[in-house]
Design a protein around this motif. Structure first.
Motif, PDB file in Angstrom:
ATOM      1  N   VAL A 154      32.072   6.363  27.306  1.00 52.45           N
ATOM      2  CA  VAL A 154      33.082   5.873  28.240  1.00 52.45           C
ATOM      3  C   VAL A 154      34.465   6.153  27.662  1.00 52.45           C
ATOM      4  O   VAL A 154      34.636   6.281  26.442  1.00 52.45           O
ATOM      5  N   ALA A 155      35.447   6.230  28.552  1.00 51.01           N
ATOM      6  CA  ALA A 155      36.825   6.446  28.120  1.00 51.01           C
ATOM      7  C   ALA A 155      37.318   5.225  27.342  1.00 51.01           C
ATOM      8  O   ALA A 155      36.904   4.089  27.605  1.00 51.01           O
ATOM      9  N   ARG A 156      38.204   5.465  26.391  1.00 53.82           N
ATOM     10  CA  ARG A 156      38.743   4.397  25.555  1.00 53.82           C
ATOM     11  C   ARG A 156      40.253   4.286  25.752  1.00 53.82           C
ATOM     12  O   ARG A 156      40.922   5.293  26.003  1.00 53.82           O
ATOM     13  N   PRO A 157      40.801   3.096  25.595  1.00 52.41           N
ATOM     14  CA  PRO A 157      42.262   2.952  25.678  1.00 52.41           C
ATOM     15  C   PRO A 157      42.941   3.588  24.480  1.00 52.41           C
ATOM     16  O   PRO A 157      42.396   3.609  23.370  1.00 52.41           O
ATOM     17  N   GLY A 158      44.145   4.102  24.686  1.00 50.08           N
ATOM     18  CA  GLY A 158      44.905   4.729  23.614  1.00 50.08           C
ATOM     19  C   GLY A 158      46.277   4.105  23.464  1.00 50.08           C
ATOM     20  O   GLY A 158      46.826   3.562  24.427  1.00 50.08           O
TER      21      GLY A 158
END
Length: 295
Positions: A154-158
């Protein structure tokens, strides 16, 4: 038609560069020629190309500003695809070694030189076994982009960080996640940065702080270059983001492990806003000549 071009190859913790001397700016190269030099199959190979040129010899705003500020030498740095970049922390240390080896400057251990870059003038201090670069002010940029990379389900916050060039730092849960990343393709950022960004993936050590020094591991995908063994400004951005996440009491000194070795990052308190310094080794590997086609 081809012409011979003298070059030197150097690296800082595996972040490697093709170095050229064009002191008076008499031999500008096309983007295609620069990319050719950095090509690992057809050219010399490197994560970027650095041209040593006097600030006064370049007709661009950053160079004129550097000359006015007393920085004789300008680090004309481009990525592996030939695109210009603001600056490079590892490249700055290698650039200093190149200037010293070519006899273009004299600098004793402990002394500092001002170097012009597209990101502004930077102070670099010669040290035994390497150098330290004052990257200047840094900014934690507003926004919460998400980052998707091959190997992450899944996409992760940056966390966007600006240290003279743009970065987005992503925290991962384990060494297993970090080692499992496939960075042959550029990570996808949403929303996409207008000018692109370097993407750092970070895992904290256990314990995070040892003897007053923070410790992290990092991998990076650099815009215009792909995954590299090290990124100096990226290491600084990764340490700064981790320091933000750690909150009050987080240390100012950090040790960043990259695939090519280890660099040091230090936050320097300042009344006008904290600065960040990058330190580590730099090495010149070999010099030679290459027949450069007119691309």
């Amino acid at each position: 038609m081809t012409s011979a071009l003298r070059f030197t190859k150097g690296h800082g913790t595996g972040n490697d560069f093709v170095l050229l001397v064009d002191a008076d700016g008499e031999r500008p190269l096309s983007r295609a020629q620069l990319a050719y030099l950095a090509d690992r199959r057809f050219g010399i190979g490197g994560d970027g190309v650095i041209r040593a040129v006097r600030s006064a010899a370049l007709d661009e705003p950053a160079a004129r500003a550097a000359s006015e500020a007393g920085a004789e030498w300008f680090m004309d740095y481009v990525n592996a695809d030939g695109s210009p970049a603001e600056m490079c922390g590892n490249g700055m240390r290698v650039y200093l070694e190149h200037l010293l080896a070519e006899g273009l400057i004299e600098l004793a251990v402990g002394e500092t030189a001002a170097i012009g870059t597209r990101g502004g003038v930077r102070q670099v201090r010669r040290e035994a076994g390497g150098s330290a670069v004052d990257l200047g002010r840094w900014v934690a940029v507003d926004g919460e982009p998400t980052v998707q990379a091959l190997g992450l389900q899944v996409a992760r916050p940056g966390q966007p960080i600006d240290v003279g060039n743009p970065h987005i730092v992503v925290a991962l849960a384990s060494d297993l996640e970090l080692d499992g990343l496939d960075l042959h393709q550029a990570p996808l950022v949403d929303p996409a940065p207008v000018d692109g960004a370097n993407i750092e993936f970070v895992v904290p050590a256990d314990p995070l702080v040892l003897d007053g020094v923070g410790r992290i591991r990092m991998r990076v995908h650099e815009r215009g270059s792909g995954e590299t063994l090290s990124c100096g400004t990226g290491a600084a951005a990764a340490a700064l983001a981790t320091r933000l996440w750690a909150g009050a009491g987080a240390p100012d000194a950090w040790q960043v492990e990259v695939p090519g070795g280890t660099v040091g990052v230090r936050v320097i308190p300042d009344e006008a806003g904290d600065r960040v310094e990058l330190s580590g080794p730099a090495e010149l590997v070999y010099s030679g000549e290459i027949a450069l086609p007119e691309l």
